[in-house]
Design a protein around this motif. Structure first.
Motif: not given
Length: 457
Positions: A284-295
């Motif tokens: 699990l990487h920082f991209g998931f945080v970006l996906a949450v912020l995009a949501t």
């Protein structure tokens, strides 16, 4: 012809009026009078033969709203797909096929084999996507959940991009091309430049997002200026992007790794790679945080900004939006730019977070098309798309576990995903199977108004 109102015991010709007596036909009632009379009859047939009836309780109203809402259709579509998937798992299991040969002699063996195959497959799906009970420690047991979130990261970002265009009344089928362009730009910056840590990652991230936005913007501008259909445009741009990236991967000095004859890029430099969220033992990487912020960003745009209001107005009725002074053509361009940026984020997540050792032309991994399914399942809402992305991430993570542990073909997971789309596209079928009320039915007026109308007739 006999009178249709005559009872079965009446003899033909009995109780007929004389020939010289004029029969007065009732006057035809208007549709409004017919509806009022129908409601009046329903009122009179209530408790006490008339009068006002108290409105239904708030709990009954809430249950009716749930039963007629769109969210319940998505949940039941997933349930139906899992049921059909269970049937397919049972029929493809060798143990079930063996017991069917003597079903009438010992039917219990067949049912036991069916239960073992289905329960084993879905247990493996759970343990491969949520929590593995066979691990010794809790930290090792939650590794499947982190894999689910890793698979879900590009699906959420891509699904948000597709859902945004849905809300504007358009279809962005070009997710694959937008992801490929974004991945190429981000990858080229990631392996071709030497920048400090943090800055390198940020520049590669922004470069990929801009690349995806500009590639999608081509379709938006062509639709706005020429009226070309966005489905045809985005599909054709997928082919252009694929063959363009394939050519760059085979051309030294562009994307191909130096000294290699394979169509693959060099490895991404560590200064540009997304950091791990829970340590190197998890993917699990920082991209998931970006996906949450995009949501959160998409939710704010659609629900709290004037741009989102214009998007929704154009999606409901572009002609009325144009009359109201909204620049419809501009909204088309803006929607595709934002959608392409979100799908670009999905491509960047693949390059900087998952496939950091170099990528090929298959870097999109079908996510561009899976994003359409995620957006449909999420009903084109930001948080619904977020939940749908996690569900499909669980399917991807657990599907490999099903295949490895129980020998279930991985294609069955793909069939389940396809069936979810099928059932979502046919809400009347789902409502019929589960006996849900039709939300399009005419809403009955309150008993108080009906009583007044009945007295006025």
């Amino acid at each position: 012809m006999s009178d249709p109102t005559m009872s079965r015991g009446d003899a033909p010709g009995a109780n007929q009026p004389d020939a010289d007596v004029a029969i007065e036909e009732p006057a035809a009632a208007s549709p409004e009078q017919g509806a009022a009379a129908e409601d009046a009859v329903a009122t009179a047939s209530g408790p006490g033969g008339g009068g006002e009836v108290p409105p239904p309780s708030k709990w009954l109203t809430m249950l009716n709203q749930i039963a007629t809402g769109n969210a319940i259709i998505s949940v039941l579509a997933v349930l139906l797909a899992l049921i059909v998937g269970a049937i397919m798992i049972a029929f493809t299991d060798e143990g079930v096929q063996e017991t069917i040969g003597y079903f009438f002699a010992r039917p219990g063996d067949t049912f036991a084999a069916i239960w073992d195959s289905v329960a084993g497959a879905y247990s493996a799906l759970f343990q491969g996507s949520i929590y593995n009970f066979r691990r010794d420690t809790f930290l090792a047991g939650i590794r499947p959940l982190t894999e689910t979130l890793t698979f879900a990261t590009p699906l959420i970002a891509g699904g948000l991009g597709v859902a945004l265009t849905f809300r504007v009344g358009m279809f962005n089928i070009g997710g694959r091309g937008q992801m490929l362009i974004a991945a190429s730009v981000a990858g080229w910056i990631a392996f071709g430049f030497d920048l400090p840590w943090g800055v390198h990652m940020l520049v590669a991230l922004l470069g990929g997002i801009v690349g995806g936005a500009l590639w999608a913007g081509i379709a938006g501008v062509l639709k706005a200026r020429t009226g070309a259909h966005e489905v045809i445009l985005t599909i054709m741009l997928n082919y252009v992007a694929f063959y363009l990236v394939s050519w760059m991967l085979r051309t030294p000095g562009l994307l191909q790794a130096p000294g290699s004859s394979n169509p693959k890029t060099p490895a991404m430099k560590e200064t540009a790679v997304f950091p791990y969220l829970l340590g190197p033992q998890y993917n699990l990487h920082f991209g998931f945080v970006l996906a949450v912020l995009a949501t959160v960003l998409v939710w704010w745009i659609l629900s709290r900004s004037s741009l989102g209001f214009k998007f929704r107005a154009v999606g409901i009725n572009p002609n009325a939006a144009r009359v109201a002074g909204i620049n419809v053509k501009g909204m088309y361009v803006y929607a595709f730019l934002i959608s392409g940026a979100l799908l670009g984020l999905a491509g960047v997540s693949q390059v900087l977070g998952t496939v950091t050792s170099g990528f090929t032309a298959g870097i999109d991994a079908g996510i561009g098309f899976d994003a359409i399914t995620v957006a449909l399942l999420g009903r084109s809402t930001p948080w619904g798309t977020f939940a749908a992305g996690i569900l499909f991430g669980a399917f991807k993570a657990g599907g490999f576990s099903m295949q490895a542990a129980e020998g279930v073909p991985i294609e069955i997971v793909l069939v389940v995903q396809s069936l979810i789309v099928l059932f979502i596209a046919a809400p009347p079928l789902v409502r019929t199977i589960f006996g849900l009320p039709d939300p399009e039915g005419r809403k009955k007026r309150t008993r108080k108004n009906v009583t007044k109308e009945a007295k006025a007739q």
